[in-house]
Enzyme design. Structure first.
Site, PDB file in Angstrom:
ATOM      1  CE1 TYR A 198      -2.755  -4.394   6.719  1.00  0.00           C
ATOM      2  CE2 TYR A 198      -4.272  -6.063   7.526  1.00  0.00           C
ATOM      3  CZ  TYR A 198      -3.976  -4.734   7.255  1.00  0.00           C
ATOM      4  OH  TYR A 198      -4.914  -3.758   7.522  1.00  0.00           O
TER       5      TYR A 198
HETATM    6  N1  LIG Z   1      -9.805  -1.015   4.715  1.00  0.00           N
HETATM    7  C1  LIG Z   1      -9.755  -2.069   5.501  1.00  0.00           C
HETATM    8  O1  LIG Z   1     -10.423  -3.082   5.245  1.00  0.00           O
HETATM    9  C2  LIG Z   1      -8.917  -2.038   6.745  1.00  0.00           C
HETATM   10  C3  LIG Z   1      -9.222  -2.962   7.776  1.00  0.00           C
HETATM   11  C4  LIG Z   1      -8.443  -2.947   8.916  1.00  0.00           C
HETATM   12  C5  LIG Z   1      -7.404  -2.062   9.052  1.00  0.00           C
HETATM   13  N2  LIG Z   1      -7.126  -1.184   8.045  1.00  0.00           N
HETATM   14  C6  LIG Z   1      -6.007  -0.281   8.243  1.00  0.00           C
HETATM   15  O2  LIG Z   1      -6.500   1.045   8.246  1.00  0.00           O
HETATM   16  C7  LIG Z   1      -5.503   1.930   7.774  1.00  0.00           C
HETATM   17  C8  LIG Z   1      -6.074   2.816   6.679  1.00  0.00           C
HETATM   18  O3  LIG Z   1      -6.446   1.986   5.599  1.00  0.00           O
HETATM   19  P1  LIG Z   1      -7.526   2.423   4.493  1.00  0.00           P
HETATM   20  O4  LIG Z   1      -8.572   1.377   4.509  1.00  0.00           O
HETATM   21  O5  LIG Z   1      -7.894   3.832   4.663  1.00  0.00           O
HETATM   22  O6  LIG Z   1      -6.657   2.170   3.177  1.00  0.00           O
HETATM   23  P2  LIG Z   1      -6.231   3.195   2.029  1.00  0.00           P
HETATM   24  O7  LIG Z   1      -5.443   2.384   1.081  1.00  0.00           O
HETATM   25  O8  LIG Z   1      -7.423   3.940   1.550  1.00  0.00           O
HETATM   26  O9  LIG Z   1      -5.293   4.235   2.810  1.00  0.00           O
HETATM   27  C9  LIG Z   1      -3.978   3.918   3.226  1.00  0.00           C
HETATM   28  C10 LIG Z   1      -3.154   5.172   3.081  1.00  0.00           C
HETATM   29  O10 LIG Z   1      -1.813   4.907   3.553  1.00  0.00           O
HETATM   30  C11 LIG Z   1      -0.931   5.569   2.674  1.00  0.00           C
HETATM   31  N3  LIG Z   1       0.413   4.984   2.698  1.00  0.00           N
HETATM   32  C12 LIG Z   1       0.797   3.768   2.226  1.00  0.00           C
HETATM   33  N4  LIG Z   1       2.117   3.624   2.364  1.00  0.00           N
HETATM   34  C13 LIG Z   1       2.576   4.773   2.951  1.00  0.00           C
HETATM   35  C14 LIG Z   1       3.854   5.227   3.329  1.00  0.00           C
HETATM   36  N5  LIG Z   1       4.957   4.481   3.146  1.00  0.00           N
HETATM   37  N6  LIG Z   1       3.961   6.459   3.881  1.00  0.00           N
HETATM   38  C15 LIG Z   1       2.866   7.226   4.074  1.00  0.00           C
HETATM   39  N7  LIG Z   1       1.628   6.856   3.726  1.00  0.00           N
HETATM   40  C16 LIG Z   1       1.487   5.632   3.171  1.00  0.00           C
HETATM   41  C17 LIG Z   1      -1.566   5.406   1.286  1.00  0.00           C
HETATM   42  O11 LIG Z   1      -1.038   6.332   0.360  1.00  0.00           O
HETATM   43  C18 LIG Z   1      -3.033   5.617   1.607  1.00  0.00           C
HETATM   44  O12 LIG Z   1      -3.419   6.975   1.467  1.00  0.00           O
HETATM   45  C19 LIG Z   1      -4.338   1.065   7.306  1.00  0.00           C
HETATM   46  O13 LIG Z   1      -3.347   1.017   8.314  1.00  0.00           O
HETATM   47  C20 LIG Z   1      -4.977  -0.297   7.133  1.00  0.00           C
HETATM   48  O14 LIG Z   1      -4.039  -1.331   7.292  1.00  0.00           O
HETATM   49  C21 LIG Z   1      -7.870  -1.147   6.908  1.00  0.00           C
END
Ligand SMILES: NC(=O)c1ccc[n+]([C@@H]2O[C@H](COP(=O)([O-])OP(=O)(O)OC[C@H]3O[C@@H](n4cnc5c(N)ncnc54)[C@H](O)[C@@H]3O)[C@@H](O)[C@H]2O)c1
Length: 237
Positions: free
Chosen positions: A144
């Site tokens: 990641y």
């Molecule tokens: N939540 C956290 O703590 C956090 C922190 C830093 C960065 N992020 C990043 O923020 C972004 C959103 O994360 P989130 O917290 O909303 O998580 P989440 O799991 O709620 O949402 C992620 C979304 O990505 C979709 N997804 C996964 N694989 C996919 C694919 N192959 N094709 C299309 N869609 C796909 C999932 O279905 C989901 O709806 C991500 O890139 C994550 O890495 C999250």
């Protein structure tokens, strides 16, 4: 267009885009889209790791709207926390595929279409969602951290390539937020992550959406290829 639009950050970004008068187009996996409440928003089942799927969905978007102004690369997966040497090779690859290659594929398909839109006197914006882990290299999250670090570098390269063409490309590096991605992490790991955030709380999805919207607005005019922290003070560079 927002990828991962049915997730925690995705839904918050979509709501803010709507409120600002945009017409958000939602891309996500079919199972995730199935969990969305009914709405008239344009929704497409797209796996961002599937080149043909991405290209077809980009064509469908252009046939329907004839333009694309904003691309938010937000889809992501984190994987379970494991020491690097215990991560299955297929898992490592899949985390890079979604977080990094997926964003490359959407940019590859949509930047030429955005350049056409910009040619009509509009301006384009790309916002990538990386992570504070990209800058730090989080333990037990090598794939990641590496994927998100790659996404930062992709942002910088693309930002330079498009700097004179009316498209700004920026990346946000959030700290942890209690979305579906984090909520099931082991309690000790969440406590450890929280202890690293000087403000002493987790990030709210709407705080990501607020920054993303600013990066997509005309108020953001001289930043491209830039990294914007949302870390409650955790980021030190
Ligand atoms: N939540 C956290 O703590 C956090 C922190 C830093 C960065 N992020 C990043 O923020 C972004 C959103 O994360 P989130 O917290 O909303 O998580 P989440 O799991 O709620 O949402 C992620 C979304 O990505 C979709 N997804 C996964 N694989 C996919 C694919 N192959 N094709 C299309 N869609 C796909 C999932 O279905 C989901 O709806 C991500 O890139 C994550 O890495 C999250």
């Amino acid at each position: 267009m927002v990828t991962g639009a049915a997730g925690g950050f995705g839904r918050a970004i979509v709501e803010r885009l709507k409120a600002a008068g945009a017409t958000p187009v939602l891309w996500d996996l079919p199972a995730a889209l199935g969990r969305l409440p009914d709405s008239d928003a344009p929704v497409y089942a797209v796996d961002v790791t599937d080149e043909a799927n991405v290209t077809d969905a980009a064509d469908a978007l252009m046939s329907r709207f004839g333009r694309i102004d904003i691309l938010i690369n937000n889809a992501g997966i984190v994987g379970e926390p494991l020491p690097t040497w215990e991560v299955p090779v297929a898992t490592f690859r899949s985390i890079l595929e979604v977080n990094l290659v997926g964003a490359f594929l959407t940019c590859r398909a949509l930047v030429p279409l955005m350049l056409r839109t910009v040619g009509n006197g509009q301006s384009g914006r790309i916002v990538n969602i990386a992570s504070i882990q990209a800058k730090e290299g989080m333990d037990k999250a090598a794939a990641y951290s590496a994927a998100k670090a790659g996404l930062i570098a992709l942002t910088k390269s693309l930002g330079k390539e498009l700097a004179k063409q009316g498209i700004l490309v920026n990346v946000i590096t959030p700290a942890a937020s209690m979305t579906a991605m984090s909520i099931d992490a082991p309690k000790e790991r969440l406590a450890d992550i929280l202890s690293r955030i000087p403000m002493g709380r987790f990030l709210e999805p709407d705080e990501v959406a607020a920054l993303a919207l600013w990066l997509c607005s005309d108020e953001c005019s001289f930043s491209t290829g830039a990294v914007f922290d949302l870390s409650g003070g955790r980021a030190t560079y």
